[in-house]
Scaffold this motif. Structure first.
Motif, short mmCIF file in Angstrom:
data_model
loop_
_atom_site.label_atom_id
_atom_site.label_comp_id
_atom_site.label_asym_id
_atom_site.label_seq_id
_atom_site.Cartn_x
_atom_site.Cartn_y
_atom_site.Cartn_z
N THR A 1 -24.79 8.02 -55.33
CA THR A 1 -23.60 8.27 -56.13
C THR A 1 -24.06 9.60 -57.08
N ARG A 2 -25.29 9.88 -57.34
CA ARG A 2 -25.90 11.02 -57.77
C ARG A 2 -27.15 11.63 -57.09
N TYR A 3 -27.02 12.80 -56.59
CA TYR A 3 -27.99 13.49 -55.89
C TYR A 3 -28.54 14.69 -56.89
N VAL A 4 -29.96 14.36 -57.38
CA VAL A 4 -30.37 15.41 -58.61
C VAL A 4 -31.63 16.39 -57.81
N PHE A 5 -31.29 17.48 -58.01
CA PHE A 5 -32.30 18.56 -57.50
C PHE A 5 -33.28 18.77 -58.72
N VAL A 6 -34.55 18.34 -58.35
CA VAL A 6 -35.66 18.42 -59.42
C VAL A 6 -36.49 19.37 -58.98
N ALA A 7 -36.45 20.39 -59.72
CA ALA A 7 -37.43 21.61 -59.17
C ALA A 7 -37.87 22.32 -60.73
N PRO A 8 -39.03 22.82 -60.66
CA PRO A 8 -39.62 23.54 -61.91
C PRO A 8 -38.37 24.54 -62.41
N LYS A 9 -38.04 25.30 -61.54
CA LYS A 9 -37.01 26.36 -61.94
C LYS A 9 -36.08 26.34 -60.99
N ILE A 10 -34.80 26.34 -61.34
CA ILE A 10 -33.46 26.38 -60.32
C ILE A 10 -32.80 27.65 -60.62
N GLY A 11 -32.67 28.58 -59.39
CA GLY A 11 -32.29 29.56 -59.52
C GLY A 11 -30.84 29.86 -60.34
N THR A 12 -30.66 31.16 -60.61
CA THR A 12 -29.31 31.31 -61.59
C THR A 12 -27.97 31.04 -60.76
N THR A 13 -28.14 31.63 -59.51
CA THR A 13 -26.79 31.30 -58.56
C THR A 13 -26.61 29.92 -58.34
N LEU A 14 -27.64 29.03 -57.88
CA LEU A 14 -27.55 27.66 -57.67
C LEU A 14 -27.23 26.79 -58.90
N SER A 15 -27.77 27.23 -60.14
CA SER A 15 -27.35 26.55 -61.32
C SER A 15 -26.02 26.72 -61.65
N ARG A 16 -25.49 27.88 -61.40
CA ARG A 16 -24.08 28.23 -61.79
C ARG A 16 -23.11 27.35 -60.76
N TRP A 17 -23.29 27.34 -59.42
CA TRP A 17 -22.75 26.53 -58.40
C TRP A 17 -22.65 25.00 -58.67
N LEU A 18 -23.77 24.61 -59.24
CA LEU A 18 -23.90 23.12 -59.29
C LEU A 18 -23.05 22.88 -60.42
N LEU A 19 -23.01 23.63 -61.50
CA LEU A 19 -21.86 23.28 -62.63
C LEU A 19 -20.69 23.26 -62.15
N SER A 20 -20.28 23.88 -60.98
CA SER A 20 -18.77 23.95 -60.49
C SER A 20 -18.73 23.25 -59.19
N PRO A 21 -18.39 21.90 -58.87
CA PRO A 21 -18.49 21.23 -57.69
C PRO A 21 -17.62 21.87 -56.83
N LYS A 22 -16.47 22.33 -57.30
CA LYS A 22 -15.58 22.91 -56.31
C LYS A 22 -16.11 24.25 -55.54
N THR A 23 -16.65 24.97 -56.44
CA THR A 23 -17.19 26.18 -55.93
C THR A 23 -18.52 25.95 -54.87
N LEU A 24 -19.27 24.91 -55.26
CA LEU A 24 -20.50 24.30 -54.62
C LEU A 24 -20.03 24.10 -53.20
N LYS A 25 -18.88 23.23 -53.03
CA LYS A 25 -18.52 22.57 -51.78
C LYS A 25 -17.86 23.79 -51.11
#
Length: 369
Positions: free
Chosen positions: A129-153
């Protein structure tokens, strides 16, 4: 996601911390690297998974089971945090560890997302029910898409449907169709980024933190006054003090209250209990701040400083105790130990009573043998 000092349920096994003595950080010279720098540039993939496991254990979510799954055959889950006794057959959260020098990119995330869909299709796990990416640094593009589930999909399916896409290329037609249907039906809000600031804020409250990131210790809390009533933990040390008083003064004291009421013993007793509880506060502070071996090194170092003094010939137990306390007061803890600067003179006297409490020191001859 709430935070707490440790797992909710006592049945969860804590990650084992190496039995090491934490050394004091350098007092001069170049600044120490920040925790963020250590994590990003000084860790291997295995180190990163170990660190993440410590953090997940320290979260306040009601996990009944936390398991490191990373390695060959992990099926897209490095750490599984289960909310029920059904494990990954019930509700669970997946923590996917990615440790690269470069920021995590969408191209790094897509194959991992496919893996978890495949695991569900092939009945290895239920979908978390939750899938969390754990990384020392997450890039700007992926960060932005992860904040918008519709865009990520949308972006996921754009990559999935590209001509000659490598996503799912190794699947047979039936599994590929099943993965596509599952992804279509999935709410992509399950995919989330872990914030490094939050990770470190939670991890900082664990005893693992100072071992991984040797910085100055937090301020030590004030020492509380001893309770009026004798606690169970001081029973042995108080009994040994009563033996000292009875031998020296020809008394027949039976308990703490009698010794506290007697004019020949009350002042000395108050001082020794204050010392005992000062050392107890040091022990608790160490337990919450450093691995156990760090405190044990302080205690062992003091023991070796006084044990020969305790073995000398004395007219009575009071004299033996007095000489041991004098030796303890003059003892200097190993300054390389990170706890050394916070050890007080009262702590050192109190540690003698802790050692007596544990059977390592004794005062009256009739107790020996």
């Amino acid at each position: 996601m709430a935070e707490a000092s440790g797992p909710i349920f006592e049945g969860i096994p804590e990650p084992k911390s190496p039995d090491v003595v934490v050394l004091a950080p350098r007092m001069q010279g170049a600044p120490l690297p920040t925790p963020e720098q250590v994590l990003r540039f000084g860790y291997s993939e295995d180190d990163w998974e170990d660190f993440t496991l410590e953090w997940v254990h320290a979260l306040g979510d009601p996990y009944v089971y936390v398991k490191r799954m990373g390695g060959a055959g992990d099926r897209g889950a490095d750490i599984a945090a289960c909310l029920t006794l059904q494990g990954t057959d019930g509700e669970w959260h997946c923590y996917q560890c990615k440790h690269y020098l470069a920021p995590l990119m969408p191209s790094d995330a897509w194959p991992e997302m496919v893996k978890i869909f495949v695991a569900k299709v092939q009945e290895a796990y239920e979908l978390p029910t939750r899938y969390v990416f754990v990384a020392p640094k997450i890039g700007t593009t992926l960060s932005r898409w992860l904040l918008s589930p519709k865009t990520l999909k949308k972006k996921f399916f754009e990559e999935w449907n590209k001509e000659k896409s490598k996503l799912g290329a190794d699947l047979d037609s039936a599994d590929r169709a099943a993965v596509e249907a599952l992804a279509e039906a999935t709410d992509f809000s399950m995919f989330q980024p872990a914030d490094m600031g939050f990770i470190l804020k939670v991890h900082r409250k664990t005893s693992h933190h100072v071992r991984r990131f040797p910085q100055q210790l937090p301020a030590r809390p004030d020492v509380e006054q001893p309770p009026d009533e004798q606690s169970i933990q001081e029973a042995v040390f108080v009994k040994k003090l009563l033996d000292v008083y009875n031998e020296k003064h020809g008394l027949a004291l039976q308990n703490l209250q009698e010794a506290r009421a007697h004019h020949k013993t009350k002042g000395h007793l108050v001082d020794q209990r204050e010392a005992f509880y000062s050392a107890e506060s040091l022990r608790v502070f160490a337990r919450e701040s450093v691995p156990p071996a760090t405190y044990r090194a302080i205690e062992k170092d003091l023991y070796h400083a006084v044990v020969d003094v305790a073995a000398g010939p004395y007219s009575d137990g009071f004299e033996r105790l007095r000489h041991v306390l004098i030796a303890a007061s003059g003892h200097q803890p190993n300054q390389a130990n990170i706890l050394a600067p916070v050890v007080t003179g009262l702590d050192k006297k109190g540690l003698c009573h802790h050692l007596a409490n544990d059977g390592h020191l004794t005062w009256c001859k009739e107790e020996e043998g």
